[in-house]
Design a protein around this motif. Structure first.
Motif, mmCIF file in Angstrom:
data_model
loop_
_atom_site.group_PDB
_atom_site.id
_atom_site.type_symbol
_atom_site.label_atom_id
_atom_site.label_comp_id
_atom_site.label_asym_id
_atom_site.label_seq_id
_atom_site.Cartn_x
_atom_site.Cartn_y
_atom_site.Cartn_z
ATOM 1 N N LEU A 1 24.084 39.718 -12.573
ATOM 2 C CA LEU A 1 25.224 38.800 -12.665
ATOM 3 C C LEU A 1 26.131 39.200 -13.812
ATOM 4 O O LEU A 1 27.343 39.053 -13.733
ATOM 5 C CB LEU A 1 24.734 37.365 -12.872
ATOM 6 N N ASP B 1 3.234 33.948 -12.480
ATOM 7 C CA ASP B 1 3.657 33.906 -13.879
ATOM 8 C C ASP B 1 2.426 34.168 -14.755
ATOM 9 O O ASP B 1 1.290 34.171 -14.269
ATOM 10 C CB ASP B 1 4.295 32.543 -14.211
ATOM 11 N N ASN C 1 13.606 30.100 -15.530
ATOM 12 C CA ASN C 1 14.865 29.502 -15.040
ATOM 13 C C ASN C 1 15.331 30.123 -13.737
ATOM 14 O O ASN C 1 15.625 29.432 -12.763
ATOM 15 C CB ASN C 1 15.972 29.694 -16.082
ATOM 16 N N LEU C 2 15.403 31.461 -13.744
ATOM 17 C CA LEU C 2 15.941 32.158 -12.578
ATOM 18 C C LEU C 2 14.980 32.066 -11.383
ATOM 19 O O LEU C 2 15.405 31.822 -10.257
ATOM 20 C CB LEU C 2 16.199 33.621 -12.971
ATOM 21 N N VAL D 1 20.271 43.181 -8.862
ATOM 22 C CA VAL D 1 21.299 42.131 -8.938
ATOM 23 C C VAL D 1 21.538 41.839 -10.411
ATOM 24 O O VAL D 1 20.621 41.414 -11.114
ATOM 25 C CB VAL D 1 20.839 40.824 -8.253
ATOM 26 N N ARG E 1 2.960 27.175 -16.774
ATOM 27 C CA ARG E 1 3.682 27.234 -15.493
ATOM 28 C C ARG E 1 2.715 27.357 -14.313
ATOM 29 O O ARG E 1 3.005 26.884 -13.223
ATOM 30 C CB ARG E 1 4.636 28.428 -15.478
ATOM 31 N N PHE F 1 16.015 41.479 -10.629
ATOM 32 C CA PHE F 1 16.953 40.800 -11.517
ATOM 33 C C PHE F 1 16.734 41.197 -12.975
ATOM 34 O O PHE F 1 17.523 40.812 -13.839
ATOM 35 C CB PHE F 1 16.815 39.266 -11.407
HETATM 36 P P1 NAI Z 1 12.732 32.645 -18.500
HETATM 37 O O1 NAI Z 1 12.232 32.968 -19.854
HETATM 38 O O2 NAI Z 1 13.122 31.244 -18.176
HETATM 39 O O3 NAI Z 1 11.615 33.074 -17.420
HETATM 40 C C1 NAI Z 1 10.878 34.246 -17.471
HETATM 41 C C2 NAI Z 1 9.512 33.924 -16.894
HETATM 42 O O4 NAI Z 1 8.796 35.128 -16.721
HETATM 43 C C3 NAI Z 1 8.670 33.031 -17.803
HETATM 44 O O5 NAI Z 1 8.133 31.944 -17.073
HETATM 45 C C4 NAI Z 1 7.561 33.966 -18.305
HETATM 46 O O6 NAI Z 1 6.353 33.289 -18.555
HETATM 47 C C5 NAI Z 1 7.452 34.918 -17.132
HETATM 48 N N1 NAI Z 1 6.848 36.201 -17.444
HETATM 49 C C6 NAI Z 1 7.001 36.967 -18.548
HETATM 50 N N2 NAI Z 1 6.312 38.107 -18.406
HETATM 51 C C7 NAI Z 1 5.731 38.069 -17.184
HETATM 52 C C8 NAI Z 1 4.884 38.955 -16.469
HETATM 53 N N3 NAI Z 1 4.496 40.121 -16.968
HETATM 54 N N4 NAI Z 1 4.487 38.579 -15.245
HETATM 55 C C9 NAI Z 1 4.855 37.386 -14.708
HETATM 56 N N5 NAI Z 1 5.633 36.513 -15.340
HETATM 57 C C10 NAI Z 1 6.068 36.853 -16.562
HETATM 58 O O7 NAI Z 1 13.909 33.639 -18.214
HETATM 59 P P2 NAI Z 1 15.041 33.548 -17.064
HETATM 60 O O8 NAI Z 1 16.224 32.905 -17.597
HETATM 61 O O9 NAI Z 1 14.428 33.015 -15.825
HETATM 62 O O10 NAI Z 1 15.360 35.087 -16.864
HETATM 63 C C11 NAI Z 1 14.372 35.953 -16.350
HETATM 64 C C12 NAI Z 1 14.815 37.392 -16.463
HETATM 65 O O11 NAI Z 1 15.942 37.613 -15.647
HETATM 66 C C13 NAI Z 1 15.245 37.788 -17.876
HETATM 67 O O12 NAI Z 1 14.794 39.092 -18.089
HETATM 68 C C14 NAI Z 1 16.745 37.753 -17.839
HETATM 69 O O13 NAI Z 1 17.311 38.681 -18.716
HETATM 70 C C15 NAI Z 1 17.002 38.131 -16.415
HETATM 71 N N6 NAI Z 1 18.238 37.581 -15.880
HETATM 72 C C16 NAI Z 1 18.914 38.378 -15.029
HETATM 73 C C17 NAI Z 1 20.050 37.954 -14.441
HETATM 74 C C18 NAI Z 1 20.714 38.872 -13.487
HETATM 75 O O14 NAI Z 1 21.795 38.592 -13.029
HETATM 76 N N7 NAI Z 1 20.114 39.974 -13.159
HETATM 77 C C19 NAI Z 1 20.624 36.642 -14.692
HETATM 78 C C20 NAI Z 1 19.812 35.844 -15.578
HETATM 79 C C21 NAI Z 1 18.656 36.322 -16.151
#
Ligand code: NAI
Length: 216
Positions: A194, A116, A93-94, A192, A121, A176
């Motif tokens: 949020l 990824d 998503n992010l 960062v 994906r 993130f």
């Molecule tokens: P998501 O589950 O939609 O995406 C995560 C992606 O990372 C997936 O496509 C997955 O296949 C991939 N992935 C997992 N392990 C991996 C690896 N070793 N190498 C490459 N790709 C890998 O999750 P979303 O919503 O995109 O969030 C991603 C991360 O960011 C989460 O850890 C979440 O907690 C964090 N997050 C941080 C925010 C912030 O403000 N810092 C805000 C929202 C989310």
């Protein structure tokens, strides 16, 4: 321009000056006094003068600041006059949201690839940016210049991936993932979170409510 160590606090404020100056340019304003800028930005005029004096003082007594000049000087200080190639690790998503945000490119941040581990994906494109398998990370960095790596992966994977990036010579990480990376000192990490910003908002809501209660 005089080379001078600029404090981190000033650097943190520069993007906001940059945004306001950009808006002034868009609305055709050519020069502005520190007091006008101060009332727009809700920062004291003396803070503005102090901050901008760090770069040799672009202001002239009785004239104010030349908006375009100041804008381009701040851009240079922030390195926005150069292009930065950015990769994104984690095309969820992010990662999608960041890759889809075209305005980063206007500032010189060029999103060049996503990585990824999820086969569903890999091979897909976000705009025209391809999602590559993480196994190709090292080979990609060897062949392409990467200035910044963005981590939008779960925290459990973040440290290991960050170390791989560092081993390939990546010197700047936009993190993130909800974890501290503890990387060598010469690697720049910008975290960062949020949720931290949301928690600050929550704190402020709570304290406003509290003081209203006390006034009753
Ligand atoms: P998501 O589950 O939609 O995406 C995560 C992606 O990372 C997936 O496509 C997955 O296949 C991939 N992935 C997992 N392990 C991996 C690896 N070793 N190498 C490459 N790709 C890998 O999750 P979303 O919503 O995109 O969030 C991603 C991360 O960011 C989460 O850890 C979440 O907690 C964090 N997050 C941080 C925010 C912030 O403000 N810092 C805000 C929202 C989310």
């Amino acid at each position: 321009m005089e080379e001078k160590e600029i404090s981190k606090a000033v650097i943190r404020r520069l993007p906001r000056y940059y945004r306001y100056l950009g808006e002034l340019i868009e609305s055709g304003v050519e020069r502005i006094s520190s007091s006008e800028l101060s009332s727009r930005m809700k920062v004291t005029a003396s803070q503005i003068r102090q901050d901008l004096n760090n770069f040799g003082g672009f202001g002239q007594q009785g004239y104010g600041y030349n908006v375009k000049f100041l804008y381009s000087e701040i851009a240079k200080i922030l390195g926005l006059d150069k292009k930065h190639n950015v990769i994104i690790i984690g095309a969820g998503n992010l990662g999608h949201a960041i890759a889809n945000y075209v305005a980063f490119e206007k500032r010189g941040f060029i999103m060049t690839a996503l990585f990824d581990i999820n086969p569903e994906r890999i091979g897909k494109k976000i705009r025209d940016i391809e999602v590559l398998p993480l196994s190709e990370l090292e080979a990609y960095i060897k062949e392409n210049e990467v200035d910044i790596a963005t981590l939008t992966i779960p925290k459990t994977a973040a440290k290991e991936v960050a170390e791989r990036l560092v081993n390939c010579g990546v010197k700047a990480i936009w993190n993130f993932a909800h974890t501290d990376l503890n990387l060598p000192e010469d690697v720049l990490v910008e975290n960062v979170h949020l949720s931290e910003s949301l928690m600050r908002l929550s704190y402020n809501i709570t304290s406003v409510e509290k003081s209203r209660e006390e006034q009753k």
